[in-house]
Design an enzyme around this catalytic site. Structure first.
Site, short mmCIF file in Angstrom:
data_model
loop_
_atom_site.label_atom_id
_atom_site.label_comp_id
_atom_site.label_asym_id
_atom_site.label_seq_id
_atom_site.Cartn_x
_atom_site.Cartn_y
_atom_site.Cartn_z
N CYS A 55 2.20 7.77 5.47
CA CYS A 55 2.97 7.24 5.43
C CYS A 55 4.10 6.98 7.12
O CYS A 55 4.78 6.48 7.72
CB CYS A 55 3.79 6.93 4.73
SG CYS A 55 4.95 7.73 4.54
N GLU B 171 -1.35 -2.42 9.40
CA GLU B 171 -1.67 -0.86 9.53
C GLU B 171 -2.59 -0.22 9.49
O GLU B 171 -3.55 -0.94 8.35
CB GLU B 171 -0.44 -0.18 7.64
CG GLU B 171 -0.83 1.38 7.97
CD GLU B 171 -0.32 1.17 6.00
OE1 GLU B 171 -0.41 0.50 5.11
OE2 GLU B 171 0.24 2.73 5.95
P1 NAD Z 1 -1.27 1.38 -3.21
O1 NAD Z 1 -0.39 0.90 -3.32
O2 NAD Z 1 -2.77 1.13 -3.58
O3 NAD Z 1 -1.23 2.14 -4.84
C1 NAD Z 1 -0.09 2.92 -4.52
C2 NAD Z 1 0.15 2.96 -6.63
O4 NAD Z 1 0.34 2.23 -7.23
C3 NAD Z 1 -1.06 3.86 -7.62
O5 NAD Z 1 -0.72 4.82 -8.37
C4 NAD Z 1 -1.90 2.48 -7.84
O6 NAD Z 1 -2.69 3.31 -8.97
C5 NAD Z 1 -0.79 1.50 -8.20
N1 NAD Z 1 -1.13 0.34 -7.80
C6 NAD Z 1 -2.01 -0.17 -6.98
N2 NAD Z 1 -2.41 -1.46 -7.11
C7 NAD Z 1 -1.52 -1.79 -8.40
C8 NAD Z 1 -1.11 -2.97 -8.58
N3 NAD Z 1 -1.82 -4.35 -7.93
N4 NAD Z 1 0.27 -3.44 -9.16
C9 NAD Z 1 0.34 -2.27 -9.88
N5 NAD Z 1 0.11 -1.00 -9.62
C10 NAD Z 1 -0.16 -0.60 -8.45
O7 NAD Z 1 -0.94 2.89 -2.39
P2 NAD Z 1 -2.81 4.21 -1.83
O8 NAD Z 1 -3.69 3.41 -1.10
O9 NAD Z 1 -2.76 4.62 -2.93
O10 NAD Z 1 -1.37 4.75 -0.67
C11 NAD Z 1 -1.48 4.28 0.74
C12 NAD Z 1 -0.74 3.70 0.61
O11 NAD Z 1 0.98 4.07 0.35
C13 NAD Z 1 -0.62 3.05 2.63
O12 NAD Z 1 -0.04 1.94 2.34
C14 NAD Z 1 0.73 4.22 2.17
O13 NAD Z 1 1.79 3.97 4.00
C15 NAD Z 1 2.41 4.02 1.81
N6 NAD Z 1 2.78 5.80 1.56
C16 NAD Z 1 3.77 5.05 1.74
C17 NAD Z 1 4.78 6.54 1.45
C18 NAD Z 1 6.24 6.12 1.83
O14 NAD Z 1 7.17 7.14 1.89
N7 NAD Z 1 7.04 4.81 2.66
C19 NAD Z 1 4.56 7.55 1.64
C20 NAD Z 1 2.86 7.20 1.23
C21 NAD Z 1 1.96 6.90 1.30
#
Ligand code: NAD
Length: 502
Positions: free
Chosen positions: A289, A393
């Site tokens: 991120c 993104e």
């Molecule tokens: P994601 O949003 O798909 O998933 C994150 C978590 O949410 C996972 O544990 C997943 O199982 C759960 N999840 C997924 N869909 C859901 C839903 N509809 N309802 C409830 N829970 C749900 O993210 P990802 O693909 O695992 O990670 C990448 C994203 O995370 C990128 O957008 C990145 O920028 C972001 N990120 C942000 C930070 C920060 O500090 N701002 C840090 C790391 C990653």
């Protein structure tokens, strides 16, 4: 840097409840696929409401004793946990790399960054002493920090060790019982961590794991005994989780996605800028991120841009060692679609990672990575600021370069973007650096640093759609999120005419 070694052991990641593995009540699992090989390396439990009930019940049972344990004593298992993480560093880093697709060096570095958060949490026993002050004659006011109860953390795939460790060391040190919901794509590192918390001596129920997907997340949020929800992931899910939790009157802090801008001005040091930009957009194959996604070149920077192209092409020739893989096939498709669309809209792909070659099979490790999700560093130039590649993104090793004439134009672009995680400037002018730090709208600003992650005790968190909720998840700012402040006002004097205001 060496290629990673994918262990041939097939790991079953059950939940971790009451200090022991707990299979899912539904009996359902899904495969954990290594992005290096696209083969299953384990399976993960798919949690449901019944599993969430069991995890919360065990955590709630552990809470009264954990809360009553003095902070100095609560720190003891955390000390041992830190030692165990260091003793198992190789294994943790190999596991994190194998399941997330990053390089061994990157995985090791993320575990070490997690250790820093542990150290911050350990320092609380000596720094977070609350306070007592005489507020009038014979009357004192005291403030105490108290735990919330059972709290939950929901985390993404891209940092299987570090992002969970942004939360649980601090939440546990403050006396909460913590339930972690790891990403279903990378549950194996958390599985190892859960065993280490047990070995370290955390009482059963103090730390738990609930595996699964959306169903598990929603069951946790909805459970009346879960008092706070920390979330890190993409912005749309962050907003959903924030809305669901706060609609129930709960505390929520949800970190989302990013479109990080790097502003480069003509007086920038060339070598530092080339290195900084390259590391930022290719590190973890662009899946962090804090990765640079848009470089805003102010004025004539053609020689510097030519060097960035050259360095990116060289980096792309060392896939597997210099850079790891993309998490899965849908992510590969998303990244490819962004690059294809940019090209169709008239932009030029000056470094093209779509044609990346898998690294050669390692005969020493007996591993073949030909089927891995390889996508090389990619540079898009000549894109208009309104194009998706310049605004959205992408979450891959793709850098879009936009040229502008003035710093004011660069800052206007930065300010207009909906994301607000990080913004960096490369310059040798203190005045320019200060101006960007003052005017940029992101929560984390870098000066001559492409990945401006604040280190403890400074806290991590963005602005705009990169964060929903108040305070940050790590560092000093996290303390108020994971605790309540209790204020105790006492009249010590027995004089009946001495009042609270006397
Ligand atoms: P994601 O949003 O798909 O998933 C994150 C978590 O949410 C996972 O544990 C997943 O199982 C759960 N999840 C997924 N869909 C859901 C839903 N509809 N309802 C409830 N829970 C749900 O993210 P990802 O693909 O695992 O990670 C990448 C994203 O995370 C990128 O957008 C990145 O920028 C972001 N990120 C942000 C930070 C920060 O500090 N701002 C840090 C790391 C990653």
């Amino acid at each position: 840097m060496s290629l990673i070694k994918i262990s041939s052991t097939f790991t079953t990641c059950d939940h971790w409840v009451a200090g022991a593995p707990m299979p899912p009540s539904s009996g359902e699992y899904r495969d954990v696929i290594s992005p290096y090989t696209n083969c299953a390396i384990g399976k993960v439990a798919l949690g449901d409401k019944a599993d969430a009930e069991a995890a919360v019940a065990a955590a709630q049972m552990a809470f009264p004793a954990w809360r009553a344990t003095p902070l100095k004593e609560r720190a003891q298992p955390l000390f041992r946990f830190r030692e165990l993480v260091l003793a198992n560093l190789e294994d943790l880093a190999q596991t994190a790399a194998a399941e997330s697709g990053k390089t061994f060096g990157e995985a090791r570095a993320e575990v070490m960054k997690g250790i820093e958060v542990c150290e911050f949490a350990l320092s609380l026993q000596n720094s977070d002493s609350g306070g007592i002050t005489d507020v009038s004659r014979g009357v004192s006011c005291e403030v105490r920090r108290e735990p919330l109860g059972v709290v939950a953390g929901i985390v993404p795939f891209n940092f299987p060790a570090m992002v969970p460790m942004w939360m649980y060391p601090i939440a546990l040190a403050l006396g909460n019982c913590f339930i972690l919901k790891p990403s279903e794509k990378v549950p194996m590192t958390s599985h190892l961590m859960a065993r280490l918390t047990h070995e370290a001596g955390f009482p059963p129920g103090v730390f738990s794991l609930l595996n699964g997907t959306r169903e598990a997340v929603e069951a946790l949020i909805d459970h009346e005994l879960v008092k706070a929800v920390g979330f890190v992931g993409s912005s749309p899910v962050a907003l959903d989780v924030y809305r669901r939790a706060t609609a129930l009157g709960k505390r929520a802090l949800c970190l989302g996605g990013a479109k990080n801008h790097i502003i480069v001005v003509p007086d920038a040091d060339e070598a530092i800028t080339v290195r900084g930009v390259l590391d930022s957009f290719t590190g973890c194959a662009g899946q962090r991120c804090m990765a640079a996604s848009l470089m805003v070149a102010v004025g004539d920077l053609e020689p510097l841009i030519a060097k960035i192209r050259e360095a990116a092409a060289l980096h792309g020739a060392a896939l597997g060692s210099a850079m790891g893989t993309i998490i899965d096939k849908p992510a590969m498709d998303r990244i490819r679609r962004h690059v294809d669309d940019a090209e169709k809209s008239g932009a030029t792909i000056t470094v093209d990672g779509r044609l990346a070659q898998a690294p050669p099979a390692s005969t020493t490790l007996n591993q073949d990575f030909a089927e891995g999700n390889w996508f090389g560093p990619t540079i898009i130039e000549g894109a208009a600021p309104h194009m998706a590649c310049a605004r959205e993104e992408i979450f891959g090793p793709v850098l879009t370069i936009v040229r502008v004439k003035t710093l004011a134009e660069a800052l206007a672009l930065e300010g207009a973007n909906p994301f607000g995680n990080a913004t960096s400037v490369f310059t040798t002018s203190g005045a320019v650096a200060r101006h960007v730090a003052d005017c940029a709208t992101s929560g984390m600003i870098g000066v001559n640093i492409g990945v401006p992650v604040p280190r403890e005790p400074f806290s991590f968190g963005g602005t705009k759609v990169s964060k929903y909720g108040h305070s940050d998840l790590t560092g000093d700012s996290s303390l108020d999120f994971w605790s309540n402040l209790k204020k105790i006002t006492t009249k010590w004097s027995l004089q009946s005419d001495a009042s609270w205001m006397s």
